[in-house]
Write a protein that holds these residues in place. Sequence first.
Motif, PDB file in Angstrom:
ATOM      1  N   ALA A 124       0.796  -1.239   0.000  1.00 41.58           N
ATOM      2  CA  ALA A 124       0.000   0.000   0.000  1.00 41.58           C
ATOM      3  C   ALA A 124       0.825   1.285   0.000  1.00 41.58           C
ATOM      4  CB  ALA A 124      -0.988  -0.021   1.158  1.00 41.58           C
ATOM      5  N   PRO A 125       1.854   1.443   0.840  1.00 41.16           N
ATOM      6  CA  PRO A 125       2.584   2.729   0.822  1.00 41.16           C
ATOM      7  C   PRO A 125       3.184   3.076  -0.537  1.00 41.16           C
ATOM      8  CG  PRO A 125       3.102   1.509   2.819  1.00 41.16           C
ATOM      9  CD  PRO A 125       2.329   0.569   1.921  1.00 41.16           C
ATOM     10  N   GLY A 126       3.814   2.108  -1.205  1.00 43.26           N
ATOM     11  CA  GLY A 126       4.390   2.373  -2.524  1.00 43.26           C
ATOM     12  C   GLY A 126       3.328   2.688  -3.557  1.00 43.26           C
ATOM     13  N   HIS A 127       2.199   1.968  -3.468  1.00 45.37           N
ATOM     14  CA  HIS A 127       1.106   2.221  -4.406  1.00 45.37           C
ATOM     15  C   HIS A 127       0.536   3.618  -4.206  1.00 45.37           C
ATOM     16  CE1 HIS A 127      -2.244   1.569  -7.054  1.00 45.37           C
ATOM     17  NE2 HIS A 127      -3.091   1.809  -6.069  1.00 45.37           N
ATOM     18  N   VAL A 128       0.325   4.004  -2.968  1.00 46.41           N
ATOM     19  CA  VAL A 128      -0.211   5.346  -2.689  1.00 46.41           C
ATOM     20  C   VAL A 128       0.760   6.412  -3.174  1.00 46.41           C
ATOM     21  CG1 VAL A 128      -0.864   6.962  -0.856  1.00 46.41           C
ATOM     22  CG2 VAL A 128      -1.709   4.608  -0.802  1.00 46.41           C
ATOM     23  N   ASP A 129       2.062   6.205  -2.964  1.00 51.78           N
ATOM     24  CA  ASP A 129       3.057   7.155  -3.483  1.00 51.78           C
ATOM     25  C   ASP A 129       2.966   7.266  -4.999  1.00 51.78           C
ATOM     26  OD1 ASP A 129       4.043   7.733  -0.960  1.00 51.78           O
ATOM     27  OD2 ASP A 129       5.815   6.451  -1.163  1.00 51.78           O
ATOM     28  N   ALA A 130       2.782   6.126  -5.683  1.00 50.47           N
ATOM     29  CA  ALA A 130       2.673   6.142  -7.146  1.00 50.47           C
ATOM     30  C   ALA A 130       1.388   6.835  -7.590  1.00 50.47           C
ATOM     31  CB  ALA A 130       2.735   4.714  -7.697  1.00 50.47           C
ATOM     32  N   VAL A 131       0.277   6.611  -6.885  1.00 50.17           N
ATOM     33  CA  VAL A 131      -0.980   7.293  -7.219  1.00 50.17           C
ATOM     34  C   VAL A 131      -0.808   8.794  -7.036  1.00 50.17           C
ATOM     35  CG1 VAL A 131      -3.388   7.627  -6.507  1.00 50.17           C
ATOM     36  CG2 VAL A 131      -2.466   5.307  -6.732  1.00 50.17           C
ATOM     37  N   ARG A 132      -0.178   9.189  -5.940  1.00 52.24           N
ATOM     38  CA  ARG A 132       0.051  10.619  -5.717  1.00 52.24           C
ATOM     39  C   ARG A 132       0.941  11.215  -6.809  1.00 52.24           C
ATOM     40  NH1 ARG A 132      -1.648  13.307  -1.906  1.00 52.24           N
ATOM     41  NH2 ARG A 132      -2.571  12.432  -0.030  1.00 52.24           N
ATOM     42  N   GLY A 133       2.076  10.577  -7.080  1.00 55.63           N
ATOM     43  CA  GLY A 133       3.042  11.125  -8.027  1.00 55.63           C
ATOM     44  C   GLY A 133       2.567  11.146  -9.466  1.00 55.63           C
ATOM     45  N   ASN A 134       1.715  10.198  -9.820  1.00 56.78           N
ATOM     46  CA  ASN A 134       1.258  10.087 -11.212  1.00 56.78           C
ATOM     47  C   ASN A 134      -0.144  10.626 -11.453  1.00 56.78           C
ATOM     48  OD1 ASN A 134       3.473   8.562 -12.618  1.00 56.78           O
ATOM     49  ND2 ASN A 134       3.091   7.195 -10.900  1.00 56.78           N
ATOM     50  N   PHE A 135      -0.826  11.060 -10.374  1.00 59.41           N
ATOM     51  CA  PHE A 135      -2.210  11.505 -10.542  1.00 59.41           C
ATOM     52  C   PHE A 135      -2.549  12.651  -9.586  1.00 59.41           C
ATOM     53  CE2 PHE A 135      -6.836  10.783  -9.526  1.00 59.41           C
ATOM     54  CZ  PHE A 135      -7.341  11.221 -10.737  1.00 59.41           C
ATOM     55  N   ILE A 136      -2.689  12.368  -8.323  1.00 54.73           N
ATOM     56  CA  ILE A 136      -3.193  13.342  -7.344  1.00 54.73           C
ATOM     57  C   ILE A 136      -2.386  14.634  -7.348  1.00 54.73           C
ATOM     58  CG2 ILE A 136      -3.633  13.772  -4.886  1.00 54.73           C
ATOM     59  CD1 ILE A 136      -5.569  11.715  -6.123  1.00 54.73           C
ATOM     60  N   ASP A 137      -1.059  14.534  -7.236  1.00 55.00           N
ATOM     61  CA  ASP A 137      -0.225  15.733  -7.112  1.00 55.00           C
ATOM     62  C   ASP A 137      -0.098  16.537  -8.402  1.00 55.00           C
ATOM     63  OD1 ASP A 137       0.115  15.008  -4.477  1.00 55.00           O
ATOM     64  OD2 ASP A 137       2.128  14.178  -4.767  1.00 55.00           O
ATOM     65  N   LEU A 138      -0.558  15.986  -9.518  1.00 53.40           N
ATOM     66  CA  LEU A 138      -0.509  16.708 -10.792  1.00 53.40           C
ATOM     67  C   LEU A 138      -1.717  17.624 -10.984  1.00 53.40           C
ATOM     68  CD1 LEU A 138       0.580  13.759 -13.141  1.00 53.40           C
ATOM     69  CD2 LEU A 138       2.041  15.465 -12.008  1.00 53.40           C
ATOM     70  N   PRO A 141      -7.149  20.700  -6.403  1.00 59.99           N
ATOM     71  CA  PRO A 141      -8.340  20.143  -5.752  1.00 59.99           C
ATOM     72  C   PRO A 141      -9.603  20.301  -6.611  1.00 59.99           C
ATOM     73  CG  PRO A 141      -7.015  21.292  -4.130  1.00 59.99           C
ATOM     74  CD  PRO A 141      -6.398  21.571  -5.484  1.00 59.99           C
ATOM     75  N   ALA A 142      -9.724  21.423  -7.307  1.00 54.79           N
ATOM     76  CA  ALA A 142     -10.902  21.632  -8.166  1.00 54.79           C
ATOM     77  C   ALA A 142     -10.915  20.624  -9.320  1.00 54.79           C
ATOM     78  CB  ALA A 142     -10.922  23.062  -8.710  1.00 54.79           C
ATOM     79  N   GLN A 143      -9.760  20.343  -9.912  1.00 58.89           N
ATOM     80  CA  GLN A 143      -9.699  19.362 -11.000  1.00 58.89           C
ATOM     81  C   GLN A 143     -10.046  17.959 -10.493  1.00 58.89           C
ATOM     82  OE1 GLN A 143      -5.661  20.322 -12.129  1.00 58.89           O
ATOM     83  NE2 GLN A 143      -6.346  21.216 -14.082  1.00 58.89           N
ATOM     84  N   LEU A 144      -9.564  17.622  -9.312  1.00 60.27           N
ATOM     85  CA  LEU A 144      -9.891  16.316  -8.727  1.00 60.27           C
ATOM     86  C   LEU A 144     -11.386  16.190  -8.472  1.00 60.27           C
ATOM     87  CD1 LEU A 144      -6.924  15.910  -6.240  1.00 60.27           C
ATOM     88  CD2 LEU A 144      -7.344  14.565  -8.312  1.00 60.27           C
ATOM     89  N   GLU A 145     -12.009  17.274  -8.031  1.00 61.28           N
ATOM     90  CA  GLU A 145     -13.454  17.252  -7.793  1.00 61.28           C
ATOM     91  C   GLU A 145     -14.215  17.049  -9.104  1.00 61.28           C
ATOM     92  OE1 GLU A 145     -16.867  20.060  -5.762  1.00 61.28           O
ATOM     93  OE2 GLU A 145     -14.803  20.207  -5.047  1.00 61.28           O
ATOM     94  N   VAL A 146     -13.766  17.714 -10.158  1.00 62.11           N
ATOM     95  CA  VAL A 146     -14.404  17.545 -11.469  1.00 62.11           C
ATOM     96  C   VAL A 146     -14.257  16.097 -11.940  1.00 62.11           C
ATOM     97  CG1 VAL A 146     -14.250  18.154 -13.924  1.00 62.11           C
ATOM     98  CG2 VAL A 146     -14.231  19.961 -12.188  1.00 62.11           C
ATOM     99  N   ILE A 147     -13.068  15.533 -11.800  1.00 63.73           N
ATOM    100  CA  ILE A 147     -12.858  14.141 -12.216  1.00 63.73           C
ATOM    101  C   ILE A 147     -13.778  13.207 -11.443  1.00 63.73           C
ATOM    102  CG2 ILE A 147     -11.204  12.219 -12.126  1.00 63.73           C
ATOM    103  CD1 ILE A 147      -9.051  14.294 -12.949  1.00 63.73           C
ATOM    104  N   ALA A 148     -13.868  13.412 -10.134  1.00 65.48           N
ATOM    105  CA  ALA A 148     -14.749  12.568  -9.314  1.00 65.48           C
ATOM    106  C   ALA A 148     -16.200  12.709  -9.759  1.00 65.48           C
ATOM    107  CB  ALA A 148     -14.600  12.921  -7.837  1.00 65.48           C
TER     108      ALA A 148
END
Length: 163
Positions: A124-138, A141-148
């Motif tokens: 889980a920690p490595g996966h969460v880091d990869a999700v953050r680095g390749n998606f969330i941190d790019l 917050p408004a864009q993430l809300e639109v995607i959701a």
Amino acid sequence: MHPESSGRAPAETRWLNPAQQRAWRSLMDGHQRLMTALNRQLQHDSDLTIAEYRILVLLSEAPDRSLRMSELADGVLSSRSRLTHQIRRLEAQHLVRRNTCLEDGRGVLAELTDEGMRRLESAAPGHVDAVRGNFIDLLTPAQLEVIADVFGRIDEAIGHRDG
């Protein structure tokens, strides 16, 4: 795609305009690249595919860490035959075991083993880091809300149609 290549009359087809085509192709390419990166990270660090990781997550969140195979297939948006193949691989690694459902004796339960929980917690920690680095941190917050919102709407519409 152009009208000449489809074999259908242009009046029947609602072709995508440039903005729509850009959105569609960006979705396809971005999704493919994201899933490839996340899958690569999980396989390299944990010897799990993203599909297997998702199965382990759903089982870890279920009461008694078990779900009926049919519920699990629905949860991971997989066919029952594909899920059976994935569960066999996870069983061979002692991450999951199958049991008969005590409620009716007909159903089959997939249950996360202690070893499966340990592997999930390790991955889980490595996966969460990869999700953050390749998606969330790019994204903002408004864009993430639109995607959701957008994909929640798509999931609901297609889910009602298919369900």
